[in-house]
Write a protein that holds these residues in place. Structure first.
Motif, short mmCIF file in Angstrom:
data_model
loop_
_atom_site.label_atom_id
_atom_site.label_comp_id
_atom_site.label_asym_id
_atom_site.label_seq_id
_atom_site.Cartn_x
_atom_site.Cartn_y
_atom_site.Cartn_z
N UNK A 130 0.87 -1.17 0.00
CA UNK A 130 0.00 0.00 0.00
C UNK A 130 0.91 1.22 0.00
N UNK A 131 0.70 2.09 -0.97
CA UNK A 131 1.50 3.31 -1.03
C UNK A 131 0.57 4.51 -1.01
N UNK A 132 0.78 5.37 -0.01
CA UNK A 132 0.01 6.61 0.10
C UNK A 132 0.93 7.75 -0.30
N UNK A 133 0.92 8.15 -1.58
CA UNK A 133 1.90 9.14 -2.06
C UNK A 133 1.80 10.49 -1.35
N UNK A 134 0.59 10.94 -1.06
CA UNK A 134 0.43 12.25 -0.43
C UNK A 134 0.93 12.27 1.01
#
Length: 283
Positions: A130-134
């Protein structure tokens, strides 16, 4: 266990590790694409059923499909933003992807959205990211090898009593008096279901739950994160979800540490019965 069984286990572990590296790198690159649109009023529209989709969803989906299937052409593909191809049911390994989980939040400028990618093998996730860029946060998990963020192992909270627990779920479900019996603390509602459950994996929440009708792409990656962080993510009967079936939707689900899970499920079963009775639905 004989030597051949041991070798199969080693081979599977190496494949899972390689898959985790692949999907983590792809998620990072996809995040760069998504951030070009975040808080820049991207073109968006409603899908059948009313859920929103935007140009960022489609760009990330196309990039991930091309990148991941080029690396693993023998794998199947299942994504929220790609028309379903039943060929995936013939594949032992399948990429299960939500290009942007939490599109409503993405469009509203809320940073709690993520790119969710899992490799599902034989119905259960074996590698996940899971990647949360913000938020610049990346969580990964490999079957049998734990879950981590920024190179550090993550683990679920240790609380074994519902009293004063921080639990995340749909706001409407917390209206039941059953929660007040345990002085449960409803946590902030996150627009990304995947990130909500992942917040159990890293102990930000003690527990979380989801109403019925979540899909494989909402769940597969965070499912592995929770389990590898020492928790359980299950249906109300205590069984873990099975993925890559013809039916993609799931019933009510919950996640917590093993000492808390059964207590949480017991309350959720009562809440669901209460809600069904109010709606005039018999069980």
């Amino acid at each position: 266990m004989d030597q051949s069984d041991t070798q199969i286990s080693v081979d599977e572990t190496e494949r899972n590790r390689a898959d985790r590296v692949l999907v983590a790198e792809a998620a990072r690159r996809a995040g760069t694409l998504a951030m070009r649109h975040f808080r820049h009023d991207p073109e968006n529209w409603s899908k059948a059923g009313g859920s929103p989709v935007c140009v960022a969803d489609m760009e990330v989906d196309a990039f991930l499909r091309e990148t991941l299937l080029a690396a693993r052409p023998e794998y199947g593909w299942l994504s929220e933003e790609t028309a379903d191809n039943p060929r995936r049911l013939e594949c032992r390994s399948v990429f299960v992807v939500d290009p942007i989980d939490g599109t409503r939040g993405f469009l509203a400028g809320d940073p709690h959205w993520c790119i969710s990618i899992a490799v599902v093998r034989d119905g259960r996730p074996s590698a996940a990211v899971l990647f949360a860029p913000a938020l610049d946060r990346l969580m990964t998990a490999t079957l049998g090898e734990g879950a981590s963020e920024a190179g550090e192992k993550i683990t679920v909270a240790s609380r074994h009593s519902l009293n004063d627990c921080a639990i995340a779920g749909p706001n409407s479900w917390f209206k039941s008096e059953l929660w007040r019996e345990h002085s449960v603390r409803p946590s902030r509602y996150l627009p990304s279901l995947a990130w909500r459950f992942a917040s159990v994996a890293d102990a930000s929440f003690d527990a979380a739950f989801a109403r019925p009708r979540a899909h494989d792409w909402d769940l597969a990656a965070c499912d592995l994160l929770v389990h590898e962080a020492g928790g359980r993510l299950t249906a109300l009967d205590g069984r873990p979800p099975v993925y890559n079936r013809a039916e993609l939707r799931h019933g009510t689900l919950a996640a917590a540490n093993p000492g808390l899970q059964d207590k949480l499920l017991a309350v959720l079963r009562r809440v669901e019965e209460e809600r069904a009775a109010r709606a005039g639905i018999s069980h």
